[in-house]
Design a protein around this motif. Structure first.
Motif, mmCIF file in Angstrom:
data_model
loop_
_atom_site.group_PDB
_atom_site.id
_atom_site.type_symbol
_atom_site.label_atom_id
_atom_site.label_comp_id
_atom_site.label_asym_id
_atom_site.label_seq_id
_atom_site.Cartn_x
_atom_site.Cartn_y
_atom_site.Cartn_z
ATOM 1 N N GLU A 143 1.886 1.575 -3.498
ATOM 2 C CA GLU A 143 0.739 1.975 -4.322
ATOM 3 C C GLU A 143 0.508 3.475 -4.211
ATOM 4 O OE1 GLU A 143 -2.801 0.792 -6.701
ATOM 5 O OE2 GLU A 143 -0.942 -0.223 -6.145
ATOM 6 N N ASN A 144 0.544 3.982 -2.976
ATOM 7 C CA ASN A 144 0.363 5.424 -2.763
ATOM 8 C C ASN A 144 1.473 6.218 -3.445
ATOM 9 O OD1 ASN A 144 -1.835 4.750 -1.194
ATOM 10 N ND2 ASN A 144 -0.807 5.100 0.754
ATOM 11 N N TYR A 145 2.694 5.713 -3.352
ATOM 12 C CA TYR A 145 3.841 6.405 -3.955
ATOM 13 C C TYR A 145 3.725 6.434 -5.476
ATOM 14 C CZ TYR A 145 8.622 7.070 -5.649
ATOM 15 O OH TYR A 145 9.713 7.498 -6.335
ATOM 16 N N GLN A 204 1.452 9.760 4.391
ATOM 17 C CA GLN A 204 1.347 9.743 2.930
ATOM 18 C C GLN A 204 0.041 10.374 2.458
ATOM 19 O OE1 GLN A 204 1.904 5.663 1.522
ATOM 20 N NE2 GLN A 204 3.666 6.357 0.357
ATOM 21 N N ILE A 205 -1.059 9.958 3.081
ATOM 22 C CA ILE A 205 -2.378 10.462 2.674
ATOM 23 C C ILE A 205 -2.426 11.974 2.754
ATOM 24 C CG2 ILE A 205 -4.830 10.531 3.279
ATOM 25 C CD1 ILE A 205 -4.522 7.606 4.229
ATOM 26 N N ILE A 218 -6.613 8.951 -7.941
ATOM 27 C CA ILE A 218 -6.631 7.495 -8.059
ATOM 28 C C ILE A 218 -7.376 7.038 -9.297
ATOM 29 C CG2 ILE A 218 -6.491 7.136 -5.577
ATOM 30 C CD1 ILE A 218 -9.486 6.662 -5.562
ATOM 31 N N GLY A 232 -6.826 2.641 -6.201
ATOM 32 C CA GLY A 232 -5.820 3.189 -5.295
ATOM 33 C C GLY A 232 -5.576 2.349 -4.060
ATOM 34 N N TYR A 256 0.099 13.870 0.247
ATOM 35 C CA TYR A 256 -0.358 13.970 -1.145
ATOM 36 C C TYR A 256 -1.574 14.885 -1.264
ATOM 37 C CZ TYR A 256 2.932 10.317 -2.496
ATOM 38 O OH TYR A 256 4.078 9.608 -2.739
ATOM 39 N N GLN A 314 0.823 -1.209 0.000
ATOM 40 C CA GLN A 314 0.000 0.000 0.000
ATOM 41 C C GLN A 314 0.856 1.258 0.000
ATOM 42 O OE1 GLN A 314 -3.445 -0.003 -0.351
ATOM 43 N NE2 GLN A 314 -2.951 2.127 -0.834
ATOM 44 N N SER A 352 -0.842 9.473 -4.447
ATOM 45 C CA SER A 352 -2.135 9.691 -3.796
ATOM 46 C C SER A 352 -2.369 8.595 -2.762
ATOM 47 C CB SER A 352 -3.273 9.683 -4.813
ATOM 48 O OG SER A 352 -4.524 9.654 -4.157
ATOM 49 N N GLY A 353 -3.058 8.960 -1.683
ATOM 50 C CA GLY A 353 -3.451 7.964 -0.689
ATOM 51 C C GLY A 353 -4.950 7.878 -0.561
ATOM 52 N N GLU A 354 -5.659 8.385 -1.606
ATOM 53 C CA GLU A 354 -7.111 8.488 -1.522
ATOM 54 C C GLU A 354 -7.836 7.154 -1.651
ATOM 55 O OE1 GLU A 354 -8.656 11.312 -0.602
ATOM 56 O OE2 GLU A 354 -6.587 11.969 -0.363
#
Length: 266
Positions: free
Chosen positions: A31-33, A86-87, A111, A199, A90, A28, A37-39
């Protein structure tokens, strides 16, 4: 002889569980990186999970568990904080870019979009199966290797609280963290209905299922004595019941992927 086999099996399963939980956050975070986005992750999901990990850490400290287990509990808490960081990072980044350009924030890719759709549809199912099979074999190999290196210290692979320290406060932390881990999945499941799992990394829940399953089995493999199981009931509930909710999340992934593929074919 049977007792020795049970202890060894419990230790192996416990180490496999630890290996799963060490890597569970990595998919995760990546994935965010990659999406910047951390949405895809529900903030409430992470916050409740964080509260559960904090209670788990407090219970480990209070119960006087081994330093390795306390360090792991602290590691889980740190990873929760990294996900939150992260969330919000971003969100701040996209808000700042949108403000500089004088555009609404919704126009900044998060996302959704062609890139995300292409990435999901261009990955063959056989490749996905191969990836997860390799990941499964990897954590099993790491768990067995860790057990072999620590042979003679069977308790290290298990996180349950010692029966001699079975105070009401330890039990409170155990049941409270179990309730929080269960409740954390609900906001994420609801968010998935809106985002169609965009996302969100399915590997997060794959490793969670494997980690919780092997952890619960490690407790049962050690002893099926009624008093022992009652002592560890909170930890068993927290591990075992969340598996069903995590499976539900994976079913959401499969359903939304299938409906999206059908929509594109039409």
């Amino acid at each position: 002889m049977l007792l020795s086999v049970g202890q060894s099996l419990s230790s192996v399963l416990g180490w496999i569980s630890i290996a799963c939980w060490i890597v569970v956050y990595s998919p995760q975070l990546y994935e965010n990186y990659s999406l910047e986005s951390g949405e895809g992750v529900s903030v409430l999901f992470v916050l409740i999970w964080l509260a559960g990990d904090i209670l788990n850490l407090a219970g480990a400290l209070l119960a006087g568990l081994l330093p390795t287990i306390i360090i792991l509990a602290g590691y889980y808490t740190t990873c929760d904080l990294l996900l939150l960081a992260q969330i919000y990072y971003y969100r701040w980044k996209h808000s700042r870019i949108g403000g500089q350009r004088g555009e609404p924030q919704e126009q900044t890719p998060l996302i959704a979009g062609d890139a995300a759709d292409d990435r999901h549809t261009t990955t063959p199912v056989r490749v996905i199966v191969l990836r997860y099979t390799c990941a499964l074999l990897f954590v099993i190999a790491v768990g067995i290797g860790a057990w072999w290196l620590s042979e003679g210290a069977n308790e290290l692979g298990s996180k349950e609280p010692p029966e001699t320290r079975n105070s009401w406060l330890v039990q409170f932390f155990g049941w409270s963290s179990a309730a929080l881990f269960l409740g954390a999945r609900i906001p994420q499941i609801l968010k998935n209905c809106k985002t169609r799992c965009e996302g969100l990394s399915p590997a997060l829940f794959f490793f969670s299922i494997l980690g919780n399953t092997t952890y619960a089995l490690s407790i049962c493999a050690k002893s099926m004595d009624k008093q022992y199981l009652l002592t560890n009931a909170g930890w068993l509930a927290g591990s075992g019941l969340t598996v069903f909710l995590d499976i539900f999340v994976l079913c959401q992934f499969i359903y939304y992927r299938r409906t999206e593929d059908e929509r594109r074919m039409e």
